[in-house]
Design a protein around this motif. Structure first.
Motif, short mmCIF file in Angstrom:
data_model
loop_
_atom_site.label_atom_id
_atom_site.label_comp_id
_atom_site.label_asym_id
_atom_site.label_seq_id
_atom_site.Cartn_x
_atom_site.Cartn_y
_atom_site.Cartn_z
N ALA A 1 0.83 -1.20 0.00
CA ALA A 1 0.00 0.00 0.00
C ALA A 1 0.86 1.24 0.00
O ALA A 1 2.03 1.22 0.42
CB ALA A 1 -0.91 0.00 1.23
N PRO A 2 0.32 2.39 -0.47
CA PRO A 2 1.06 3.65 -0.38
C PRO A 2 1.47 3.93 1.05
O PRO A 2 0.70 3.75 1.99
CB PRO A 2 0.04 4.68 -0.88
N GLY A 3 2.73 4.33 1.23
CA GLY A 3 3.27 4.58 2.56
C GLY A 3 4.00 3.40 3.16
O GLY A 3 4.71 3.55 4.16
N ASP A 4 3.84 2.20 2.57
CA ASP A 4 4.60 1.05 3.04
C ASP A 4 6.07 1.21 2.66
O ASP A 4 6.40 1.77 1.61
CB ASP A 4 4.06 -0.24 2.43
N LEU A 5 6.94 0.69 3.50
CA LEU A 5 8.38 0.86 3.33
C LEU A 5 9.08 -0.49 3.35
O LEU A 5 8.88 -1.27 4.29
CB LEU A 5 8.93 1.74 4.46
N VAL A 6 9.87 -0.77 2.34
CA VAL A 6 10.67 -1.99 2.28
C VAL A 6 12.09 -1.66 2.71
O VAL A 6 12.68 -0.68 2.23
CB VAL A 6 10.68 -2.59 0.86
N VAL A 7 12.64 -2.46 3.63
CA VAL A 7 13.99 -2.24 4.14
C VAL A 7 14.80 -3.53 3.98
O VAL A 7 14.39 -4.59 4.46
CB VAL A 7 13.99 -1.82 5.62
N LEU A 8 15.94 -3.42 3.31
CA LEU A 8 16.86 -4.54 3.13
C LEU A 8 18.18 -4.19 3.80
O LEU A 8 18.66 -3.06 3.67
CB LEU A 8 17.10 -4.83 1.65
N ALA A 9 18.80 -5.15 4.48
CA ALA A 9 20.09 -4.89 5.11
C ALA A 9 20.88 -6.19 5.21
O ALA A 9 20.31 -7.28 5.35
CB ALA A 9 19.92 -4.28 6.49
N THR A 10 22.19 -6.07 5.15
CA THR A 10 23.06 -7.23 5.28
C THR A 10 23.37 -7.50 6.74
O THR A 10 23.09 -6.68 7.62
CB THR A 10 24.37 -7.01 4.49
N ASP A 11 23.97 -8.66 7.02
CA ASP A 11 24.17 -9.06 8.42
C ASP A 11 25.24 -8.25 9.13
O ASP A 11 25.39 -8.37 10.35
CB ASP A 11 24.46 -10.55 8.53
N GLY A 12 25.96 -7.40 8.38
CA GLY A 12 26.87 -6.47 9.06
C GLY A 12 26.13 -5.53 9.98
O GLY A 12 26.71 -5.00 10.94
N LEU A 13 24.83 -5.32 9.71
CA LEU A 13 24.01 -4.46 10.57
C LEU A 13 23.66 -5.17 11.87
O LEU A 13 23.97 -4.69 12.97
CB LEU A 13 22.75 -4.04 9.83
N THR A 14 23.02 -6.32 11.78
CA THR A 14 22.60 -7.02 12.99
C THR A 14 23.77 -7.56 13.80
O THR A 14 23.71 -7.65 15.03
CB THR A 14 21.66 -8.19 12.64
N ASP A 15 24.87 -7.91 13.10
CA ASP A 15 26.03 -8.48 13.78
C ASP A 15 27.01 -7.44 14.29
O ASP A 15 28.06 -7.79 14.83
CB ASP A 15 26.78 -9.44 12.84
N ALA A 16 26.69 -6.16 14.12
CA ALA A 16 27.59 -5.10 14.61
C ALA A 16 27.80 -5.27 16.11
O ALA A 16 26.84 -5.31 16.88
CB ALA A 16 26.98 -3.73 14.30
N ARG A 17 29.06 -5.38 16.54
CA ARG A 17 29.38 -5.67 17.94
C ARG A 17 30.05 -4.48 18.61
O ARG A 17 30.86 -3.80 18.01
CB ARG A 17 30.33 -6.89 18.02
N ASP A 18 29.71 -4.30 19.89
CA ASP A 18 30.40 -3.28 20.67
C ASP A 18 31.71 -3.86 21.21
O ASP A 18 32.08 -5.00 20.88
CB ASP A 18 29.51 -2.75 21.79
N ARG A 19 32.40 -3.11 22.06
CA ARG A 19 33.71 -3.55 22.53
C ARG A 19 33.64 -4.79 23.41
O ARG A 19 34.65 -5.49 23.60
CB ARG A 19 34.40 -2.42 23.28
N THR A 20 32.48 -5.09 23.95
CA THR A 20 32.33 -6.28 24.78
C THR A 20 31.84 -7.48 23.99
O THR A 20 31.67 -8.56 24.54
CB THR A 20 31.35 -6.02 25.94
N GLY A 21 31.60 -7.29 22.67
CA GLY A 21 31.17 -8.39 21.83
C GLY A 21 29.67 -8.54 21.69
O GLY A 21 29.20 -9.47 21.03
N VAL A 22 28.89 -7.65 22.29
CA VAL A 22 27.43 -7.72 22.20
C VAL A 22 26.97 -7.20 20.84
O VAL A 22 27.35 -6.10 20.42
CB VAL A 22 26.77 -6.91 23.33
N MET A 23 26.15 -8.00 20.14
CA MET A 23 25.67 -7.61 18.82
C MET A 23 24.48 -6.64 18.92
O MET A 23 23.72 -6.66 19.90
CB MET A 23 25.26 -8.84 18.03
N LEU A 24 24.32 -5.83 17.89
CA LEU A 24 23.16 -4.94 17.83
C LEU A 24 21.87 -5.74 17.82
O LEU A 24 20.93 -5.44 18.57
CB LEU A 24 23.26 -4.04 16.59
N GLY A 25 21.79 -6.75 16.95
CA GLY A 25 20.67 -7.69 16.96
C GLY A 25 19.46 -7.26 16.16
O GLY A 25 19.28 -6.09 15.83
N ARG A 26 18.61 -8.24 15.85
CA ARG A 26 17.43 -8.02 15.02
C ARG A 26 16.40 -7.15 15.72
O ARG A 26 15.76 -6.31 15.08
CB ARG A 26 16.80 -9.36 14.64
#
Length: 230
Positions: A145-170
């Motif tokens: 429908a109008p206004g709907d938004l499709v978002v695609l991203a690679t696993d570098g986004l969800t797997d982004a880790r801070d200095r302690t190793g915690v991932m950003l996550g889905r």
């Protein structure tokens, strides 16, 4: 159609991620994104080859299955590399979204009311372990429908880790998409800020994000108006 996209390379100037926005003569628009295993020059060169093959096929035949088979044909049998791949066909006039998801990490549909649907996998990643691509991937579809938004991203986004190793996550990604509004460029920017706020190591992996939305007047358009994302 309004689009926004960006690739951050983890190493050098070439990424193993690739994306494109392809307006077709029938009024549909194809969103394309993939993630070749690894990063750096070798992954980047294979990404260029796969993207070129997929785009060439889509220009002749907008069937995502044929495009996925073309990606498979590029991967050398002796190479251990593989790629995830998502091909999303947006049809504003028919108000439908069709997608092929070959093991891709993030494929989201943010509805105009702010709810977010995950568009799941429809087949395996594209790799040399596949001996015959025929029937390997399905294509699913849903309303658009109008206004709907499709978002695609690679696993570098969800797997982004801070200095302690915690991932950003889905969950953090979905929450960010839900709260960032319907402007694709704003959503892409919000997701990159989420990585920054998480304190992630940008050199760990490539990150690519692509978003597109259907405007009210797109359903009445007779020709595609979108341009490839930079």
């Amino acid at each position: 159609m309004i689009t926004g996209g960006r690739i951050h390379t983890a190493e050098g100037v070439i990424a193993g991620d690739f994306l494109d926005v392809l307006p077709l003569p029938d009024g549909t628009t194809v969103l394309l994104q993939g993630d070749v295993a690894g990063h750096g020059t070798d992954a980047g060169l294979l990404a260029v080859q796969i993207k070129s093959a997929v785009v060439a096929v889509l220009r002749l035949d907008p069937d995502p299955r044929a495009a996925a088979a073309a990606a498979w044909a590029v991967v050398a049998p002796e190479d251990e590399r593989f790629t995830t791949l998502v091909i999303a066909v947006l049809d504003p006039r028919g108000r439908r979204l069709a997608w092929l998801n070959a093991g891709h990490e993030i494929v989201l549909l943010r509805r105009a009311d702010g709810t977010v649907d995950e568009l799941g996998t429809t087949g395996p990643v594209v790799g040399p372990f596949i001996t015959d691509p025929d029937g390997m991937w399905d294509v699913h579809d849903c309303s658009l429908a109008p206004g709907d938004l499709v978002v695609l991203a690679t696993d570098g986004l969800t797997d982004a880790r801070d200095r302690t190793g915690v991932m950003l996550g889905r969950d953090a990604v979905i929450t960010t998409v839900a709260g960032a509004g319907a402007d694709p460029r704003a959503v892409v920017g919000a997701l990159y800020r989420a990585i920054e706020d998480h304190g992630a190591d940008w050199d760990r992996d490539d990150v690519s994000i692509l978003a597109a939305t259907v405007k009210q007047d797109d359903s009445r358009a007779t020709a595609p108006r979108s341009r490839p994302a930079s």
